[in-house]
Scaffold this active site. Structure first.
Site, short mmCIF file in Angstrom:
data_model
loop_
_atom_site.label_atom_id
_atom_site.label_comp_id
_atom_site.label_asym_id
_atom_site.label_seq_id
_atom_site.Cartn_x
_atom_site.Cartn_y
_atom_site.Cartn_z
N SER A 20 0.81 -1.22 0.00
CA SER A 20 0.00 0.00 0.00
C SER A 20 0.85 1.28 0.00
O SER A 20 1.79 1.41 0.78
CB SER A 20 -0.92 0.02 1.22
OG SER A 20 -1.63 1.24 1.27
N THR A 67 -8.80 -1.17 2.50
CA THR A 67 -8.68 -1.75 1.18
C THR A 67 -9.26 -3.16 1.24
O THR A 67 -9.89 -3.53 2.23
CB THR A 67 -7.20 -1.70 0.71
OG1 THR A 67 -7.12 -2.22 -0.61
CG2 THR A 67 -6.27 -2.48 1.62
N LYS A 71 -13.81 -3.58 2.61
CA LYS A 71 -14.69 -2.47 2.26
C LYS A 71 -16.17 -2.77 2.52
O LYS A 71 -16.95 -1.86 2.77
CB LYS A 71 -14.48 -2.07 0.80
CG LYS A 71 -13.11 -1.45 0.54
CD LYS A 71 -12.97 -0.97 -0.89
CE LYS A 71 -11.59 -0.37 -1.14
NZ LYS A 71 -11.48 0.21 -2.49
N ASP A 108 -13.46 6.74 -3.08
CA ASP A 108 -13.05 6.26 -4.41
C ASP A 108 -13.89 6.93 -5.51
O ASP A 108 -13.37 7.29 -6.57
CB ASP A 108 -13.22 4.74 -4.52
CG ASP A 108 -12.15 3.98 -3.76
OD1 ASP A 108 -11.03 4.50 -3.64
OD2 ASP A 108 -12.44 2.86 -3.29
N GLY A 131 -14.26 -5.07 -16.94
CA GLY A 131 -14.26 -5.75 -15.65
C GLY A 131 -15.56 -5.54 -14.90
O GLY A 131 -16.40 -4.73 -15.30
N ALA A 132 -15.71 -6.29 -13.79
CA ALA A 132 -16.99 -6.25 -13.08
C ALA A 132 -16.84 -6.48 -11.58
O ALA A 132 -17.77 -6.94 -10.93
CB ALA A 132 -17.93 -7.32 -13.66
N GLY A 133 -15.69 -6.13 -11.02
CA GLY A 133 -15.49 -6.30 -9.58
C GLY A 133 -15.94 -5.10 -8.78
O GLY A 133 -16.75 -4.29 -9.24
N ARG A 160 -21.03 -12.30 -13.27
CA ARG A 160 -20.55 -10.91 -13.26
C ARG A 160 -21.48 -10.00 -14.07
O ARG A 160 -21.72 -8.86 -13.71
CB ARG A 160 -19.13 -10.84 -13.84
CG ARG A 160 -18.07 -11.48 -12.98
CD ARG A 160 -17.89 -10.76 -11.66
NE ARG A 160 -16.63 -11.10 -11.03
CZ ARG A 160 -16.19 -10.58 -9.91
NH1 ARG A 160 -16.90 -9.67 -9.29
NH2 ARG A 160 -15.05 -10.94 -9.38
N TYR A 220 -1.81 1.14 -10.63
CA TYR A 220 -0.67 2.06 -10.53
C TYR A 220 0.66 1.33 -10.48
O TYR A 220 1.72 1.93 -10.54
CB TYR A 220 -0.80 3.00 -9.33
CG TYR A 220 -0.85 2.35 -7.97
CD1 TYR A 220 0.31 1.99 -7.31
CD2 TYR A 220 -2.06 2.14 -7.32
CE1 TYR A 220 0.29 1.41 -6.05
CE2 TYR A 220 -2.11 1.57 -6.06
CZ TYR A 220 -0.93 1.21 -5.43
OH TYR A 220 -0.97 0.64 -4.18
#
Length: 278
Positions: A20, A67, A71, A108, A131-133, A160, A220
């Protein structure tokens, strides 16, 4: 610059957590704001260990960054959560109020919007999500505020697909589902948000068109991703995961310390330096 003699603590929790960058960003903010008595740590905490961790915190604690996988797990342990966090059932920020209450928020979503605004994206007529998370649901919540038309979600499984349809209905966003095999078609949209794990979009880099719109790649590290590098090479605008990380951290610092504005430039410099050293 005013200096703070009070001793306050904050930290990021999650599992795994060693990677992190949050401590780097928050400590840079404390330095810039002259909060000499503040410290920001990092703790490996999973869902099972979260209730006990929260119980042992004393009055010196100002807040927590959360994180994965915490969450959603934290929600039953809070006294209140913001409408933003409630909209996606995800809390990444906990602030301890002066009367001992635990207040949850999600930075976020506004962090995504701030990162896009910084690159000149205020509104789009349509968008695509790869994506689908959990991050994809936050992306949909952000798009609910700036996308005037349809969002196409490219997903790998029927489960998903159902999830993304459900989030779209809940957030008031018209979502069209498309199979991951067709993901290169996403690049026709003026805004593409890639929310998948490292390496997932690498095979798509060769499909970037000659005049792409804006890519928001939430990773990142490693950076740039193959997709982001190809996008930049074709002249497209790219918003990266560090942009998101810094903007959501700015909002966390402001909530936890009561100081605004938080020092965005200093926090970004600290993040860039830390990543370059890895």
């Amino acid at each position: 610059m005013s200096h703070s003699p009070e001793h306050k603590k904050a930290a990021v929790l999650g599992s795994p957590i060693a990677h992190s960058l949050s401590p780097v960003l928050h400590r840079a903010a404390y330095d810039e704001l002259g909060l000499t008595g503040w410290e920001y740590g990092r703790h490996e905490v999973d869902e099972a260990g979260l209730p006990a961790f929260l119980e042992k915190l004393g009055p010196e604690w100002a807040g927590l960054s959360l994180t994965m996988p915490l969450k959603r797990a934290v929600i039953p342990l809070l006294d209140e959560i913001s409408p933003t966090a409630s909209s996606v059932e995800a809390v990444n920020t906990v602030v301890f109020t002066s009367d001992g209450r635990r207040r949850g928020d999600n930075t976020d979503i506004p962090g995504m919007l701030a990162a896009l605004r910084e690159r000149g994206v205020q509104q789009v007529e349509r968008a695509a999500v790869l994506g689908a998370g959990a991050t994809a649901s936050s992306a949909l919540a952000a798009l609910a505020r700036i996308c005037t038309g349809e969002v196409t979600a490219y997903v790998r499984s029927a489960a998903r697909a159902d999830e993304m349809r459900g989030w779209g209905e809940r957030l008031g966003v018209p979502v069209r589902i498309a199979p991951w095999d067709d993901a290169a078609a996403a690049f026709e949209a003026p805004l593409v948000i890639a929310t998948t794990p490292a390496g997932s979009t690498d095979p798509l880099a060769a499909a970037v068109p000659d005049r792409p719109g804006t890519l928001f790649d939430v990773l990142y590290e490693p950076w740039p991703t193959a997709l982001a590098a190809a996008w930049t090479g074709r002249g497209g605008a790219v918003v990266g995961g560090l942009d998101l990380l810094v903007h959501q951290a700015v909002l966390q610092v402001e909530q936890m310390t009561g100081r605004a504005p938080a020092p965005l430039a200093a926090m970004r410099r600290a993040g860039e330096t830390a990543l370059a050293a890895r």
